[in-house]
Design an enzyme around this catalytic site. Structure first.
Site: not given
Lengths: 490, 96
Positions: A80, A155, A179
């Protein structure tokens, strides 16, 4: 013929170890697939092609010589884009950090690289991890590999989509209020938000420091345990890092669920829950009961206040954490600024997207004189009430079980104009972060639109092995990610 | 406690955040709705519950003061939007 990239991490490792496939060949297959499929999924925002091939050659040497036996050695991974990677752009999907090249790596990434994992690239996300759909990003939204009209969740949407589309052997995401778990549920993969403190946050770009936690997204539960084995360790660089002394995360996987007690909070099954999701969750719980677990309804009344408490606390922490972006030493600087005050204000005004600004404003408001007690302090009190309720529940139950999200994936653009509606759906995940607990999401079925449904297991602090053990039993009963995918495509 | 455009301007000032005139109305509407919803907490009787800032008992962690990540000056400076003579450049902050 089965593609190498469709194998799980464990299966890939076994073939690598036996010398039946090579790391470079494997890495090339992933890179080729990314070139072909990323334009439609948009999970990768930065590709590290040359570095990955170099790392692959190095990993192959270490595997061949027997120097490194880690299951992750030679496995292609994606990270990420809020975890610092030395020399590789780390943007947080924000204009603010569009050109930021970290001078160091986050501990989590560093540990994996040292074990010989191959970093393919950096993954899309909601800007500064604020969002539930990976639509708040300067790179354009990530699309759900199951159906590209739908969001991948957020997210960590890029991290979930990359695993679901077989564009990474595994990925790392971060979870502040859901997330990792919500995108894992949306994309039909396994996602674990570990106990607060278990994975070092050093080098993770801070959103809400008392809630943020890094965790893996994987093709199955075994893979999740294997990544945890390498990524968890005490880190002197993170003052909230705790030591794990409970052995390998893989060792209890096959112990079954006989005699375990599952608590079903009424608040997780109220009218907000979509019927298709409810059916799949209850059916899965039945399967666990058939294997000797007992399930009983319980109550966590404080959970209905988890969303306001979570948004007040996380936004307050974010407003302080994001104060560091001043346009001086790194990050976006406004070209229009004429004096130092304008450098700060305009750089931040231009560099942050709409949702990030909204959260900074909300947090600043909650901390401002006159509202500090009424909003921020009140939220902290509610946080303790929720944590205490969970603790009491764990006196009676081994785990709490329920959905991860009220619905399956929604369509792109569907919730973008209604921030409050987007926030409210974090009801089943945010409380877990407030209490610092581990939460595991495992795919458990498909809805009538053929979109994946995830079931969430919540445990007491440091109960990851128990969660993985139950997750493993679910996977065996329901069918793994691959079986689910085949069903979805049939 | 409705948040109007004036409130947004004030919080934006506190946040060192420039907000376009055209966005003020939208933020006021959003925050009014969001904070209106959050206010459900103020009606809650939390009695003598202590605020919980953190889930772990926080204590200072000490380690040897050994420099790491040294000699990264160039890498660090390369991230700066504007530099001169190995220094960060900012507009003049003192009146000439």
């Amino acid at each position: 013929m089965m593609k190498l990239r469709e194998l799980t991490l464990k299966e890939t490792h076994d073939l690598l170890k036996a010398g039946e496939i090579g790391v470079v060949e494997l890495t090339r297959e992933y890179l080729d697939a990314i070139h072909e499929n990323n334009p439609s999924i948009n999970c990768y925002v930065t590709l590290c092609e040359n570095e990955a091939l170099n790392q692959a050659e190095e990993a192959q040497k270490r595997l061949s010589s027997g120097e490194e036996n880690s299951a992750l050695c030679g496995i292609p991974m994606g990270i990420k884009d809020n975890m610092c990677t030395y020399g590789v752009r780390t943007t947080c999907a924000s204009k603010m950090l569009e050109n930021f090249i970290p001078p160091y790596s986050s501990t989590a990434v560093d540990r994996l690289l040292k074990k010989g994992a191959v970093m393919l690239g950096k993954l899309n996300m909601d800007e500064f991890a604020m969002g539930s759909s990976t639509e708040n990003t300067i790179f354009g939204p990530t699309r759900n590999p199951w159906n590209t009209e739908y969001v991948a969740g957020g997210s960590s949407g890029g991290s979930a989509a990359a695993v679901a589309a077989n564009l990474a052997g595994f990925t790392l995401g971060s979870d502040t209020g859901g997330s990792i778990r919500q995108p894992a549920a949306f994309c039909g993969v396994v996602g674990l938000k570990p106990t607060y403190g278990l994975v070092s946050r050093y080098g993770l770009v801070a959103f809400a420091s008392s809630l943020d936690q890094i965790g893996p997204l994987t093709k199955d539960v075994t893979d999740c345990a294997l990544v945890m084995d390498e990524v968890v360790a005490h880190d002197p660089m993170d003052s909230t890092s705790v030591a794990w002394e409970n052995g390998s995360f893989t060792e209890d996987l096959e112990k079954g669920v006989k005699g375990l007690s599952l608590g079903l909070p009424a608040e997780f099954f109220d009218s907000a829950l979509d019927d298709g999701v409810r059916k799949a969750i209850l059916k899965t719980i039945k399967l666990l009961e058939e294997q000797g677990a007992s399930a009983q309804e319980t109550a966590l009344p404080g959970i209905k206040h988890a969303v306001p408490a979570y948004y007040l606390i996380s936004s307050s922490e974010a407003s302080a954490n994001l104060a560091r972006y001043d346009g001086i030493r790194y990050g976006h600087r406004s070209k229009a600024a004429k004096n130092i005050d304008e450098v700060y204000r305009s750089s931040r005004g231009e560099g942050f997207g709409r949702e990030v600004k909204r959260r900074i404003l909300l947090g600043t408001y909650a901390l401002s004189s006159g509202y500090h007690d009424e909003l921020y302090n009140k939220a902290l009190k509610v946080r303790r009430i929720i944590a205490n309720e969970f603790a009491r529940a764990f006196e009676q139950f081994d785990v709490i079980i329920g959905p991860a999200y009220p619905t399956t994936a929604f369509k792109l653009g569907e919730k973008l104009e209604d921030p409050l509606k987007m926030y409210l759906s974090d009801i089943y995940t945010a409380g877990v972060n407030l209490a610092g607990l581990p939460g595991l999401v495992v795919p458990c079925g498909l809805d009538d639109k053929n979109m994946p449904i995830g079931i969430q297991l919540i445990g007491k602090p440091f109960s990851e092995k128990l969660l993985l053990r139950i997750g493993y039993a679910i996977e065996k009963a329901v069918g793994s990610f691959k079986a689910l995918k085949n069903e979805g495509r049939a | 406690m409705a948040t109007d455009v004036e409130t947004i301007k004030k919080i934006a000032q506190l946040s060192a955040l420039s907000i376009n005139e055209s966005e003020l109305e939208g933020f006021a509407k959003d925050l009014d709705m969001i904070i209106g919803y959050m206010e459900q907490l103020s009606k809650l009787d939390t009695g003598d519950v202590k605020p919980m800032e953190h889930v772990l008992p926080l204590h200072n962690v000490l380690r040897e003061d050994v420099p790491t990540h040294v000699n990264r000056r160039e890498e660090l400076m390369n991230n700066a939007p504007e530099t001169a003579n190995e220094c960060f450049m900012v507009p003049s902050v003192v009146d000439a």
